[in-house]
Design a protein around this motif. Structure first.
Motif, PDB file in Angstrom:
ATOM      1  N   VAL A 188      -1.926   8.029   9.446  1.00 20.55           N
ATOM      2  CA  VAL A 188      -0.693   8.687   9.025  1.00 20.55           C
ATOM      3  C   VAL A 188      -0.563  10.043   9.712  1.00 20.55           C
ATOM      4  O   VAL A 188      -1.493  10.851   9.703  1.00 20.55           O
ATOM      5  CB  VAL A 188      -0.661   8.853   7.489  1.00 20.55           C
ATOM      6  CG1 VAL A 188       0.574   9.631   7.050  1.00 20.55           C
ATOM      7  CG2 VAL A 188      -0.721   7.486   6.798  1.00 20.55           C
ATOM      8  N   LYS A 189       0.613  10.276  10.306  1.00 21.63           N
ATOM      9  CA  LYS A 189       0.927  11.560  10.940  1.00 21.63           C
ATOM     10  C   LYS A 189       1.863  12.393  10.071  1.00 21.63           C
ATOM     11  O   LYS A 189       1.825  13.609  10.112  1.00 21.63           O
ATOM     12  CB  LYS A 189       1.592  11.340  12.303  1.00 21.63           C
ATOM     13  CG  LYS A 189       0.748  10.585  13.308  1.00 21.63           C
ATOM     14  CD  LYS A 189      -0.514  11.298  13.638  1.00 21.63           C
ATOM     15  CE  LYS A 189      -0.413  11.995  14.951  1.00 21.63           C
ATOM     16  NZ  LYS A 189      -1.621  12.720  15.292  1.00 21.63           N
ATOM     17  N   ASP A 190       2.720  11.710   9.309  1.00 20.56           N
ATOM     18  CA  ASP A 190       3.708  12.411   8.503  1.00 20.56           C
ATOM     19  C   ASP A 190       4.183  11.480   7.393  1.00 20.56           C
ATOM     20  O   ASP A 190       4.110  10.254   7.529  1.00 20.56           O
ATOM     21  CB  ASP A 190       4.898  12.827   9.374  1.00 20.56           C
ATOM     22  CG  ASP A 190       5.753  13.917   8.752  1.00 20.56           C
ATOM     23  OD1 ASP A 190       5.386  14.445   7.681  1.00 20.56           O
ATOM     24  OD2 ASP A 190       6.804  14.245   9.335  1.00 20.56           O
ATOM     25  N   VAL A 191       4.656  12.070   6.308  1.00 17.79           N
ATOM     26  CA  VAL A 191       5.272  11.299   5.224  1.00 17.79           C
ATOM     27  C   VAL A 191       6.644  11.908   4.984  1.00 17.79           C
ATOM     28  O   VAL A 191       6.764  13.096   4.692  1.00 17.79           O
ATOM     29  CB  VAL A 191       4.431  11.353   3.927  1.00 17.79           C
ATOM     30  CG1 VAL A 191       5.100  10.534   2.830  1.00 17.79           C
ATOM     31  CG2 VAL A 191       3.011  10.879   4.175  1.00 17.79           C
ATOM     32  N   LEU A 192       7.672  11.080   5.128  1.00 20.70           N
ATOM     33  CA  LEU A 192       9.037  11.529   4.894  1.00 20.70           C
ATOM     34  C   LEU A 192       9.476  11.027   3.523  1.00 20.70           C
ATOM     35  O   LEU A 192       9.563   9.816   3.299  1.00 20.70           O
ATOM     36  CB  LEU A 192       9.966  10.985   5.979  1.00 20.70           C
ATOM     37  CG  LEU A 192       9.586  11.320   7.418  1.00 20.70           C
ATOM     38  CD1 LEU A 192      10.522  10.628   8.393  1.00 20.70           C
ATOM     39  CD2 LEU A 192       9.589  12.815   7.628  1.00 20.70           C
ATOM     40  N   GLU A 193       9.720  11.953   2.610  1.00 24.35           N
ATOM     41  CA  GLU A 193      10.135  11.603   1.254  1.00 24.35           C
ATOM     42  C   GLU A 193      11.651  11.433   1.255  1.00 24.35           C
ATOM     43  O   GLU A 193      12.389  12.400   1.148  1.00 24.35           O
ATOM     44  CB  GLU A 193       9.653  12.672   0.279  1.00 24.35           C
ATOM     45  CG  GLU A 193       8.136  12.770   0.255  1.00 24.35           C
ATOM     46  CD  GLU A 193       7.581  13.776  -0.732  1.00 24.35           C
ATOM     47  OE1 GLU A 193       8.373  14.363  -1.511  1.00 24.35           O
ATOM     48  OE2 GLU A 193       6.355  13.978  -0.725  1.00 24.35           O
ATOM     49  N   LEU A 194      12.102  10.185   1.372  1.00 22.60           N
ATOM     50  CA  LEU A 194      13.500   9.899   1.667  1.00 22.60           C
ATOM     51  C   LEU A 194      14.353   9.551   0.456  1.00 22.60           C
ATOM     52  O   LEU A 194      15.564   9.581   0.535  1.00 22.60           O
ATOM     53  CB  LEU A 194      13.573   8.746   2.678  1.00 22.60           C
ATOM     54  CG  LEU A 194      12.862   9.021   4.004  1.00 22.60           C
ATOM     55  CD1 LEU A 194      12.828   7.765   4.853  1.00 22.60           C
ATOM     56  CD2 LEU A 194      13.544  10.158   4.740  1.00 22.60           C
ATOM     57  N   GLY A 195      13.757   9.194  -0.642  1.00 18.96           N
ATOM     58  CA  GLY A 195      14.503   8.726  -1.816  1.00 18.96           C
ATOM     59  C   GLY A 195      13.661   7.706  -2.534  1.00 18.96           C
ATOM     60  O   GLY A 195      12.515   7.996  -2.894  1.00 18.96           O
ATOM     61  N   SER A 196      14.182   6.494  -2.717  1.00 18.87           N
ATOM     62  CA  SER A 196      13.438   5.457  -3.435  1.00 18.87           C
ATOM     63  C   SER A 196      12.129   5.114  -2.730  1.00 18.87           C
ATOM     64  O   SER A 196      11.159   4.713  -3.373  1.00 18.87           O
ATOM     65  CB  SER A 196      14.284   4.184  -3.577  1.00 18.87           C
ATOM     66  OG  SER A 196      14.551   3.613  -2.305  1.00 18.87           O
ATOM     67  N   HIS A 197      12.093   5.262  -1.410  1.00 18.38           N
ATOM     68  CA  HIS A 197      10.902   4.977  -0.619  1.00 18.38           C
ATOM     69  C   HIS A 197      10.506   6.209   0.187  1.00 18.38           C
ATOM     70  O   HIS A 197      11.368   6.993   0.583  1.00 18.38           O
ATOM     71  CB  HIS A 197      11.160   3.825   0.362  1.00 18.38           C
ATOM     72  CG  HIS A 197      11.290   2.495  -0.294  1.00 18.38           C
ATOM     73  ND1 HIS A 197      12.366   2.145  -1.085  1.00 18.38           N
ATOM     74  CD2 HIS A 197      10.477   1.417  -0.281  1.00 18.38           C
ATOM     75  CE1 HIS A 197      12.213   0.914  -1.525  1.00 18.38           C
ATOM     76  NE2 HIS A 197      11.076   0.438  -1.058  1.00 18.38           N
ATOM     77  N   HIS A 198       9.206   6.344   0.397  1.00 23.76           N
ATOM     78  CA  HIS A 198       8.702   7.362   1.304  1.00 23.76           C
ATOM     79  C   HIS A 198       8.214   6.651   2.553  1.00 23.76           C
ATOM     80  O   HIS A 198       7.559   5.600   2.462  1.00 23.76           O
ATOM     81  CB  HIS A 198       7.559   8.151   0.664  1.00 23.76           C
ATOM     82  CG  HIS A 198       7.997   9.003  -0.491  1.00 23.76           C
ATOM     83  ND1 HIS A 198       7.135   9.832  -1.159  1.00 23.76           N
ATOM     84  CD2 HIS A 198       9.201   9.159  -1.102  1.00 23.76           C
ATOM     85  CE1 HIS A 198       7.776  10.461  -2.132  1.00 23.76           C
ATOM     86  NE2 HIS A 198       9.037  10.063  -2.119  1.00 23.76           N
ATOM     87  N   MET A 199       8.548   7.213   3.709  1.00 21.47           N
ATOM     88  CA  MET A 199       8.174   6.600   4.976  1.00 21.47           C
ATOM     89  C   MET A 199       6.892   7.234   5.502  1.00 21.47           C
ATOM     90  O   MET A 199       6.820   8.438   5.696  1.00 21.47           O
ATOM     91  CB  MET A 199       9.284   6.763   6.014  1.00 21.47           C
ATOM     92  CG  MET A 199       8.917   6.174   7.375  1.00 21.47           C
ATOM     93  SD  MET A 199      10.143   6.523   8.643  1.00 21.47           S
ATOM     94  CE  MET A 199      11.430   5.410   8.123  1.00 21.47           C
ATOM     95  N   PHE A 200       5.891   6.383   5.710  1.00 20.45           N
ATOM     96  CA  PHE A 200       4.651   6.808   6.357  1.00 20.45           C
ATOM     97  C   PHE A 200       4.822   6.605   7.857  1.00 20.45           C
ATOM     98  O   PHE A 200       4.959   5.468   8.317  1.00 20.45           O
ATOM     99  CB  PHE A 200       3.458   5.993   5.851  1.00 20.45           C
ATOM    100  CG  PHE A 200       3.086   6.270   4.423  1.00 20.45           C
ATOM    101  CD1 PHE A 200       2.233   7.314   4.105  1.00 20.45           C
ATOM    102  CD2 PHE A 200       3.588   5.485   3.396  1.00 20.45           C
ATOM    103  CE1 PHE A 200       1.882   7.575   2.793  1.00 20.45           C
ATOM    104  CE2 PHE A 200       3.248   5.734   2.074  1.00 20.45           C
ATOM    105  CZ  PHE A 200       2.390   6.788   1.768  1.00 20.45           C
ATOM    106  N   VAL A 201       4.852   7.694   8.589  1.00 19.95           N
ATOM    107  CA  VAL A 201       4.924   7.656  10.049  1.00 19.95           C
ATOM    108  C   VAL A 201       3.483   7.714  10.539  1.00 19.95           C
ATOM    109  O   VAL A 201       2.728   8.625  10.162  1.00 19.95           O
ATOM    110  CB  VAL A 201       5.733   8.842  10.599  1.00 19.95           C
ATOM    111  CG1 VAL A 201       5.704   8.876  12.113  1.00 19.95           C
ATOM    112  CG2 VAL A 201       7.167   8.784  10.066  1.00 19.95           C
ATOM    113  N   ALA A 202       3.091   6.746  11.354  1.00 20.96           N
ATOM    114  CA  ALA A 202       1.678   6.636  11.712  1.00 20.96           C
ATOM    115  C   ALA A 202       1.487   6.328  13.196  1.00 20.96           C
ATOM    116  O   ALA A 202       2.313   5.659  13.818  1.00 20.96           O
ATOM    117  CB  ALA A 202       1.012   5.552  10.872  1.00 20.96           C
ATOM    118  N   GLU A 203       0.366   6.806  13.712  1.00 14.33           N
ATOM    119  CA  GLU A 203      -0.027   6.493  15.079  1.00 14.33           C
ATOM    120  C   GLU A 203      -0.966   5.292  15.058  1.00 14.33           C
ATOM    121  O   GLU A 203      -1.871   5.210  14.226  1.00 14.33           O
ATOM    122  CB  GLU A 203      -0.730   7.681  15.722  1.00 14.33           C
ATOM    123  CG  GLU A 203      -1.042   7.458  17.183  1.00 14.33           C
ATOM    124  CD  GLU A 203      -1.540   8.694  17.898  1.00 14.33           C
ATOM    125  OE1 GLU A 203      -2.000   8.546  19.047  1.00 14.33           O
ATOM    126  OE2 GLU A 203      -1.491   9.802  17.312  1.00 14.33           O
TER     127      GLU A 203
END
Length: 188
Positions: A124-139
């Motif tokens: 995981v490089k970043d977690v975007l807290e977007l609403g109902s789901h959080h996006m795990f951005v990963a390398e």
């Protein structure tokens, strides 16, 4: 042609369905079924998965900072659905489904699912807290591919294994090949 107007929603179908395996120092290994996964960059290789914060796997991934995307074939469709409706809080999914948690090549905690023909190991490089789901951005740190599915020229034959897609609450095995990249402009 007449079209109805619907409220905004996610209508990008079909999409891949994957089994995401995770683990941490303080939690047993778990599997979550994810339909919101995708490629976001090729150099460096990066992917994303979106998970609801109330899901059991969410905190495991937040704690460890790693997960594995395991591609799904028709042979894994039942397990994929089961992992999507049962919680790892209540049951050991690896044990219940007779799946094998294997050692990842580049991760400390998250296991691969040995029965999956492709395991994409992610940090995981970043977690975007977007609403109902959080996006795990990963390398992508490593990819394991099952050698038994390579043809005589060294090409991986994943499409022959019955890859599974998800569309409007249903699972589909991908079917007939229509062409390959560039076929529309290829000189005959």
């Amino acid at each position: 042609m007449s079209k109805d107007i619907w409220k905004p929603g996610n209508m990008l179908y079909p999409i891949p369905v994957v089994m995401v395996s995770c683990g941490s120092e303080n939690a047993r290994n778990n599997i979550i079924t994810v339909a919101w996964a995708g490629t976001i960059c090729s150099d460096p290789a990066m992917v994303s998965i979106s998970v609801r914060p109330e899901r059991h796997s969410y905190n495991i991934i937040r704690e460890s900072g790693e997960f594995v995307i395991n591609l799904v074939t028709k042979d894994l469709a039942y397990a994929t659905d089961w992992c999507g409706v049962k919680s790892g809080r209540d049951v050991d999914k690896f044990e219940k489904l007779n799946l094998t948690a294997g050692k990842a090549n580049a991760l400390e905690y998250a296991p691969i699912i040995v029965e999956s023909p492709v395991n994409i190991e992610c940090k995981v490089k970043d977690v975007l807290e977007l609403g109902s789901h959080h996006m795990f951005v990963a390398e992508v740190k490593s990819v394991q591919v099952s050698g038994e599915h390579m043809n005589e020229t060294g090409k991986f034959e994943f499409n022959k294994l019955g890859p599974v897609a998800y569309s409007h609450g249903e699972y589909f095995e991908l079917g007939e090949k229509l062409g390959k990249f560039g076929y529309s402009v290829k000189k005959k």
